[in-house]
Design an enzyme around this catalytic site. Structure first.
Site, PDB file in Angstrom:
ATOM      1  N   ASN A 133      33.854  28.765  -9.320  1.00 30.26           N
ATOM      2  CA  ASN A 133      34.537  28.842 -10.603  1.00 30.26           C
ATOM      3  C   ASN A 133      33.540  29.042 -11.744  1.00 30.26           C
ATOM      4  O   ASN A 133      32.337  28.936 -11.570  1.00 30.26           O
ATOM      5  CB  ASN A 133      35.371  27.582 -10.838  1.00 30.26           C
ATOM      6  CG  ASN A 133      36.641  27.873 -11.602  1.00 30.26           C
ATOM      7  OD1 ASN A 133      36.755  28.885 -12.291  1.00 30.26           O
ATOM      8  ND2 ASN A 133      37.618  26.987 -11.493  1.00 30.26           N
ATOM      9  N   HIS A 164       9.695  20.320 -12.630  1.00 35.78           N
ATOM     10  CA  HIS A 164       8.475  19.668 -13.105  1.00 35.78           C
ATOM     11  C   HIS A 164       8.353  18.288 -12.461  1.00 35.78           C
ATOM     12  O   HIS A 164       9.355  17.673 -12.067  1.00 35.78           O
ATOM     13  CB  HIS A 164       8.473  19.524 -14.635  1.00 35.78           C
ATOM     14  CG  HIS A 164       9.612  18.727 -15.173  1.00 35.78           C
ATOM     15  ND1 HIS A 164       9.657  17.354 -15.149  1.00 35.78           N
ATOM     16  CD2 HIS A 164      10.774  19.131 -15.742  1.00 35.78           C
ATOM     17  CE1 HIS A 164      10.774  16.928 -15.693  1.00 35.78           C
ATOM     18  NE2 HIS A 164      11.478  17.985 -16.061  1.00 35.78           N
ATOM     19  N   ALA A 206      34.560  14.926  -9.185  1.00 37.46           N
ATOM     20  CA  ALA A 206      34.095  15.538 -10.429  1.00 37.46           C
ATOM     21  C   ALA A 206      33.086  14.651 -11.148  1.00 37.46           C
ATOM     22  O   ALA A 206      33.213  13.421 -11.176  1.00 37.46           O
ATOM     23  CB  ALA A 206      35.293  15.812 -11.343  1.00 37.46           C
ATOM     24  N   THR A 211      22.344  12.918  -4.987  1.00 38.19           N
ATOM     25  CA  THR A 211      20.899  12.769  -4.844  1.00 38.19           C
ATOM     26  C   THR A 211      20.464  12.642  -3.389  1.00 38.19           C
ATOM     27  O   THR A 211      19.270  12.729  -3.099  1.00 38.19           O
ATOM     28  CB  THR A 211      20.411  11.532  -5.611  1.00 38.19           C
ATOM     29  OG1 THR A 211      21.056  10.359  -5.066  1.00 38.19           O
ATOM     30  CG2 THR A 211      20.765  11.648  -7.093  1.00 38.19           C
ATOM     31  N   ARG A 229      35.188   6.925   1.109  1.00 41.94           N
ATOM     32  CA  ARG A 229      35.973   6.750   2.339  1.00 41.94           C
ATOM     33  C   ARG A 229      35.756   7.958   3.240  1.00 41.94           C
ATOM     34  O   ARG A 229      35.350   9.018   2.781  1.00 41.94           O
ATOM     35  CB  ARG A 229      37.462   6.584   2.039  1.00 41.94           C
ATOM     36  CG  ARG A 229      38.174   7.835   1.554  1.00 41.94           C
ATOM     37  CD  ARG A 229      39.631   7.517   1.253  1.00 41.94           C
ATOM     38  NE  ARG A 229      40.385   8.679   0.829  1.00 41.94           N
ATOM     39  CZ  ARG A 229      41.100   9.457   1.634  1.00 41.94           C
ATOM     40  NH1 ARG A 229      41.139   9.208   2.932  1.00 41.94           N
ATOM     41  NH2 ARG A 229      41.783  10.486   1.158  1.00 41.94           N
TER      42      ARG A 229
END
Length: 235
Positions: A133, A164, A206, A211, A229
């Site tokens: 999108n 960096h 959303a 990570t 879940r």
């Protein structure tokens, strides 16, 4: 409308039948002598649904062809895009790396262009029938691979390099490939950081920041994203 029955009364004048609508009386004679069938008369006043349907289908085919040609023109010389790729709106391609799109990929860059950045040794690969999108950004110094039948929400951001070092800001850290497997759904404004692998059929909520790896068939969300879940066969 008054309809004559065709018979004469005692005064030699045509007798009047019951006052009925011409369009509701099948097979009656109009005053001019023309036979009017009520079914034909009524349907002739209605829009022809068959013609309307064919016209809508033709318009849809023309629009679809325009999206295909738009993709070919914008990717020309910049990416490998089969003729089945569709692009609505715009896309910005920059860098000297490689961009490869699978069959049936659909891109929506109407509100804000989609951005793909590949550095010299970078490669972005998008699998078959994946949808991306508007406002999404994908950056690859090494590799970003997105599987087939994925849905990526607007303003999603994927990168395989932090650009960096945390301590030595002028140094470029090593790149870590990002892999998004097949049938993954990613919500809007999700950030996917270097080295992450998202398993098949996973769903990312959303606004999440991913990570670490997300296992297959689960729902994950948050900052940092964590598994909420696991999905069952019925989900």
């Amino acid at each position: 409308m008054t309809i004559y029955s065709g018979k004469s009364n005692e005064n030699g004048r045509p007798a009047l039948s019951a006052r009925r609508s011409l369009f509701l009386t099948p097979g009656r004679m109009a005053p001019a002598g023309d036979l009017v069938n009520a079914d034909v008369a009524v349907t002739s006043m209605q829009p022809k649904s068959g013609t309307t349907s064919r016209m809508a289908s033709l318009v849809s085919m023309i629009v679809d062809f325009c999206h295909i040609m738009n993709a070919q023109l914008r990717f020309l010389g910049k990416a490998k895009a089969p003729f089945s790729v569709r692009l609505r709106g715009r896309i910005q391609l920059s860098g000297s790396g490689e961009v490869v799109l699978g069959e049936g990929v659909s891109l929506n860059g109407t509100v804000v262009p989609i951005e793909m950045i590949t550095y010299e040794s970078g490669r972005i690969e998008i699998g078959e029938h994946t949808f991306i999108n508007y406002g999404s950004s994908i950056a690859a110094r090494a590799s970003v691979k997105i599987g087939s039948y994925c849905h990526l929400g607007h303003y999603m951001f994927v990168m395989d390099n932090n650009q960096h070092d945390v301590v030595r800001h002028n140094e470029l850290p090593p790149s870590k490939p990002v892999i998004i497997e097949d049938n993954v759904w990613i919500g809007s404004k999700v950030v996917i950081l270097p080295g992450v692998r998202i398993g098949t059929r996973a769903v990312i909520g959303a606004g999440s920041i991913v990570t670490r790896d997300i296992p297959p068939r689960c729902v994950a969300a948050g900052n940092p994203a964590r598994v909420l879940r696991h999905l069952t066969e019925l989900d």
